[in-house]
Design a protein around this motif. Structure first.
Motif, PDB file in Angstrom:
ATOM      1  N   TYR A  73      -2.247   8.399  -0.071  1.00 39.00           N
ATOM      2  CA  TYR A  73      -1.347   7.541   0.696  1.00 39.00           C
ATOM      3  C   TYR A  73      -0.371   8.319   1.565  1.00 39.00           C
ATOM      4  CZ  TYR A  73      -2.973   3.306  -1.519  1.00 39.00           C
ATOM      5  OH  TYR A  73      -3.749   2.254  -1.909  1.00 39.00           O
ATOM      6  N   PRO A 101       0.816  -1.216   0.000  1.00 43.52           N
ATOM      7  CA  PRO A 101       0.000   0.000   0.000  1.00 43.52           C
ATOM      8  C   PRO A 101       0.848   1.265   0.000  1.00 43.52           C
ATOM      9  CG  PRO A 101      -0.038  -1.010   2.160  1.00 43.52           C
ATOM     10  CD  PRO A 101       0.750  -1.924   1.287  1.00 43.52           C
ATOM     11  N   LEU A 147      -5.945  -1.949  -0.304  1.00 43.79           N
ATOM     12  CA  LEU A 147      -5.181  -0.723  -0.521  1.00 43.79           C
ATOM     13  C   LEU A 147      -3.877  -0.983  -1.254  1.00 43.79           C
ATOM     14  CD1 LEU A 147      -5.939   0.923   2.895  1.00 43.79           C
ATOM     15  CD2 LEU A 147      -6.328   2.008   0.681  1.00 43.79           C
TER      16      LEU A 147
END
Lengths: 329, 333, 339
Positions: C247, A263, C219
């Motif tokens: 992010y 991520p 994610l």
């Protein structure tokens, strides 16, 4: 060094299957688990990872003797339990428990939480100190459920709460080993962390050992001390967590790790990715030689004929590969 | 494919052999003595014994069975002396009550039952499936409720009531059927209209009971299939609702009906006792019920039982083969 | 020049026996050709409901849909929410296509792959079945199915999960759509197959110059493919912006919480995860004020109990970055841990 709580040697579990449709009849064998060694020490978490059909769930169930092993030995707490009958297993079951993937399917919808957790005492004919109801409520509180909800039914709880019920049931008899089979993969992202944290806290509190079976490498990496990578019923790599994630030596592990999305957009864009070709072969008819050879970019003739043994290539790091990746610094 | 067929057919033969053996055993152990039933009130043991011999029941059951099987293949002679009768193969037996080869009786009764079964089959299939589709498409709206009433009536009204009601208050009351001609066999090849006239009310009676089940079955299958992911895919492709229903939903929803319909049809071929009785149709059902109730005519009972079982077993095989053509997943890769 | 798809104030709700389910609420976003928009959220956040509304796949009789979703086609703009159903149907599979989560059940088990692909093609093109199969074979080759001319005649059950998702992609793209909605396209797949499919989606986007909406809860997947991101919670977009912004400088406590709560394969320190407490709210009778308030650890920092009384609006925090939160920039910096 202390004695391992669970020691599995050469474990095999084969299932008979019929292949083919109506117009042909074939009998085959799925080698769901084909020679797996494992060692879990008290307070340790072993992560067992691999893709669907790699046999990780079967390993989890077979070490608890929910399946009868085809071959190999299972030693629990120094005692060989491989050939014990279900009756002989019963007193030992309080020491080894399981947490299931699907918190919706693994709880009887007609029983209250109190009954679901209390059953574990009844089966072992144990009356907890301080009374059963009190103990159930204490357990509920411990796993983060409201003890006042003792008379509610599973459907009145959310997925995360149901998994907490499963955890409470598993720890009720103060076991030494818990096999957790994909315990968080059915949960929403924001709930996963709650359950992972709970499992970690309980481990510390009761010196539990976990066999943590999961396909999500991020979660496994987080919770495990050691990680075992499986592919088509065989162990490909077995190493200390840091060793495995920083320095994977088996091509499959390397490809698997590179496929896990991170991520972080910048890292995601910059990362070198090994995209494996093709799909997993059928476990009914696995490739000859190294089972990974059909998808391995390094495969040579030797890989197609000779099965690589699982060998130690550096202290505490075992792989089954003829042509290991070079060790990085 | 050929290998599969050979295997299935031989299995079917084994099943049929086992069934015929069981039928013989069952009637052997029943506390009924056909020989005793053949002579009247003043009956001497000698006459009973003579009759027993004439009926072929004086030998052990396995010998009776052996003779019966042999008769199927090469024909058989029954009785002896003056009262000697020969039936050609396939000989299912000889009815001394009716003085006829059972095979001839079957040959006469079967077209009646077949006519009844075929007409009723297509009628209930058409009515049941179309009502089911309509009910599913208009789920919880008035067409669905109306079809539900039909289902309730159809499933709760026994044939012996619906049949009599139809016979008395429709067929006879409005003079559609002449009571004298009731149940008279008319060949569809010689007089198609007469054939329809003979069978239309029995068809309706039978179809009413079956169609209700099919309506319910179709409705739930269509509704269930409609929520499948692949129906959503079909919609996402841009197909019209009509094409989705016709090509995608029905194909999957109606496949299981093949099994149900095949077995129901085979069951009817063994004879529809009540419907044949009400409408005076000389079919297999009436043949067997009379053989049981009136004169305990063992050769007929054995033959009709065997025939009914054969229809079921053979249809089962046909359904399985047909299903493999409908559902590619059943076919071998 | 406006974007290819412009969604404004889209609201979808379902009347049920228990009350009105507010599945998605006041959704606005746009996505242009060549761009990938990721929609992230947990189950029940409304991410799928929104895209089904754009595709016109909700039953209009049982669903309340308000707002607009305009496709700017070459022939002119069409609002798929207010356009007649038949007109929207004629856009499906042609102007916009969709692929779904479970490739195992998304293909009809009784028809061959070629049948199903050529059916999609022949709906909008003149050609016989043979031409349809030829086109189907080309598409299968394009999405990387080996031996396509043979496999086109096979049935779905003869394909693996990853291959079926490739087939689904081939079918969705067979009429060169301008918009592809991918609803959790890799969730049911193994991780090594997932990276194959994500790569394929990227390649196909370039090939067809499509607008892509990727719906996912992961994610990690978002970070890999998204240009821009909508973060959804309890039926609303709580944060919207370019991927890097989401992010590296998240502006909503929910996004911050999500990023903190997921373990990362590249972080080996074994730090304890920071979980978001509590459960998502029920979509029936949503609480007054901010829907995330009850799980938000910063709600008490906002003056006047504002979070409990007034639902925050989706405000621009900085250039093209929107967030639905009452916290001030200073409080958000603290929430991010000083970043």
């Amino acid at each position: 060094m202390t004695q391992p709580i669970l020691k599995v040697t050469g474990l095999k579990k084969h299932f008979p299957v019929s292949t083919g449709g109506v117009f042909s009849k074939g009998k085959g064998v799925v080698k769901a688990v084909d020679g797996v060694d494992l060692e879990i020490f008290p307070g340790q978490t072993i992560g067992l990872v691999g893709e669907s059909g790699c046999g990780k769930t079967t390993v989890g169930r077979t070490v608890l003797k929910l399946y009868e092993p085809t071959a190999g030995t299972i030693e629990f707490n120094g005692e060989d339990i491989t050939n014990l009958t279900p009756k002989q297993m019963k007193p030992r079951r309080s020491q080894m428990q399981m947490i299931f993937q699907d918190p919706f399917a693994s709880l009887n919808p007609r029983q209250t939480v109190g009954t679901l957790i209390g059953n574990t005492f009844d089966i072992q004919k144990i009356t907890p100190q301080g009374g059963k109801v009190e103990e159930i409520q204490r357990l509920m509180k411990r796993v983060g459920l409201n003890p006042e909800h003792i008379n509610r039914y599973p459907h009145e709880f959310s997925g995360g709460q149901r998994q907490r019920i499963g955890v409470a049931r598993a720890i009720a008899l103060k076991p030494k080993l818990i096999v957790a089979d994909e315990p968080v993969s059915a949960l929403d992202v924001s709930i996963q962390a709650q359950v992972v944290n709970l499992l970690e806290d309980l481990q510390e509190e009761f010196n539990l050992s976990y066999l943590f079976v999961a396909h999500d490498l991020s979660v496994v990496q987080h919770i495990s001390d050691r990680v075992v990578v499986m592919y088509l019923g065989k162990v490909m790599e077995d190493a200390d967590k840091k060793d495995l994630f920083l320095n994977p030596r088996h091509p499959y592990t390397k490809a698997l790790l590179s496929a896990v999305p991170v991520p972080d957009p910048k890292i995601g864009r910059a990362r070198e990715r090994i995209i494996l070709q093709g799909d997993l072969p059928s476990p009914v008819n696995p490739p000859a030689g190294c089972v990974f050879n059909t998808r391995c970019w390094k495969a040579q003739d030797k890989c197609r004929t000779e099965v690589p043994e699982l060998v130690q290539i550096q202290p505490g790091h075992k792989i089954a590969c003829h042509f290991p990746e070079p060790a990085s610094a | 494919m050929l290998k599969y067929l050979v295997r299935r057919i031989s299995a079917t033969l084994v099943v049929l052999t086992l069934i015929s053996m069981s039928v013989f055993l069952i009637f052997d152990v029943l506390p009924m003595d056909p020989a005793r039933l053949t002579c009247g009130k003043a009956c001497s043991p000698a006459v009973v014994e003579a009759n027993r011999h004439r009926l072929g029941l004086d030998v052990p059951v396995q010998v009776q069975y052996g003779r019966w099987v042999k008769g199927l293949f090469v024909g058989r002679t029954y009785g002896e002396g003056q009262a000697e009768f020969t039936c050609p193969a396939p000989a299912f037996g000889y009815s001394f009550n009716r003085h006829e080869c059972v095979t001839d009786l079957l040959k006469r009764a079967f077209p009646v039952t077949l006519s009844l079964a075929i007409g009723a089959f297509f009628l209930w299939l058409f009515v049941g499936v179309s009502l089911g589709i309509v009910a599913a498409r208009f789920k919880n709206r008035w067409p669905d409720r109306a079809s539900n009433v039909f289902v309730l009536v159809g499933t709760s009204l026994p044939t012996f009531i619906s049949g009599i009601l139809i016979l008395l208050f429709v067929a006879l009351k409005f003079g559609f059927v002449n009571p004298i001609d009731l149940g008279k066999w008319v060949s569809p090849f010689e007089n198609p209209l007469g054939w329809i006239n003979t069978f239309i009310f029995p068809w309706i009676t039978l179809a009413l009971a079956y169609a209700a089940t099919y309506t319910r079955f179709t409705r739930s299958n269509v509704i269930e299939t409609s929520s499948e992911d692949y129906i959503r895919t079909a919609r996402a492709k841009g197909l019209s609702e009509k094409v989705i229903l016709r090509k995608h939903t029905l194909r999957a929803a109606l496949a299981p009906i093949v099994t149900l319909a095949g077995l129901d049809f085979a069951g009817l071929l063994g004879g529809a006792i009540i419907t044949e009785g009400i409408f005076n149709l000389p079919g297999l059902g009436r043949l067997s019920i009379r053989a049981v109730l009136n004169d305990y005519d063992l050769p007929i009972i054995v033959a009709t039982t065997m025939l009914a079982a054969t229809f079921l077993v053979v249809m089962n095989l046909l359904v399985d083969i047909l299903y493999a053509y409908i559902d590619p997943r059943v076919r071998v890769a | 020049m406006s974007a290819f798809l412009e969604v404004k104030n889209l609201t979808v709700s379902f009347p049920t026996e228990d009350g009105l389910v507010q599945a998605s609420n006041d959704i606005s976003f746009s996505v242009d050709r060549g761009e990938t928009l990721a929609v992230v959220g947990e189950s029940g956040s409304g991410k799928s409901v929104t895209s089904l509304a754009i595709m016109g796949l909700h039953n209009r009789q049982t669903t309340n849909i308000n707002g607009s979703a305009v496709l700017n086609l070459e022939s002119g703009p069409i609002d798929v929410i207010s356009a007649p159903e038949e007109q929207v149907r004629r856009l499906r599979g042609k102007a916009m296509s969709m692929i779904f989560q479970d490739p195992m059940s998304a293909l009809h088990p009784y028809y061959s792959i070629g049948d199903q692909l050529s059916e999609a093609w022949r709906l909008y093109n003149k050609g016989d079945k043979k031409a349809g199969f030829k086109r189907a074979t080309e598409m299968l080759e394009l999405v990387g199915i080996p031996d396509a001319s043979k496999r086109v005649k096979e049935f779905p059950h003869q394909f693996s999960g990853g291959m079926r998702q490739r087939v689904m992609i081939a079918m969705a793209l067979i009429n060169n759509p301008a918009l592809l909605i991918a609803d959790e396209p890799t969730t049911a797949l193994d991780v090594t197959v997932q990276s194959q499919i994500l790569q394929l989606l990227k390649d196909m986007q370039k090939e067809f110059n499509m607008a892509v909406i990727l719906i996912t809860h992961d994610l990690g997947v978002v970070a890999e493919v998204a240009d821009r991101v909508n973060v959804m919670y309890a039926g609303k977009i709580v944060e919207q912006g370019v991927a890097d912004g989401i992010y590296y400088k998240p502006d909503h406590p929910y996004t911050i919480g999500l990023l903190n709560s997921i373990p990362r394969v590249d972080q080996l320190e074994g730090k304890r995860l920071i979980a978001i407490p509590g459960q998502p709210p029920s979509l029936i009778n949503l609480p007054q004020g901010c829907s995330f308030r009850k799980r938000c650890t910063f709600a008490d920092q906002v003056a006047d109990n504002l979070c409990a009384t007034i639902a925050p609006s989706l405000d621009m925090k900085e250039n093209a970055h929107f967030s639905r939160c009452h916290l001030t920039e200073k409080q958000l910096v603290a929430a991010r841990g000083g970043k």
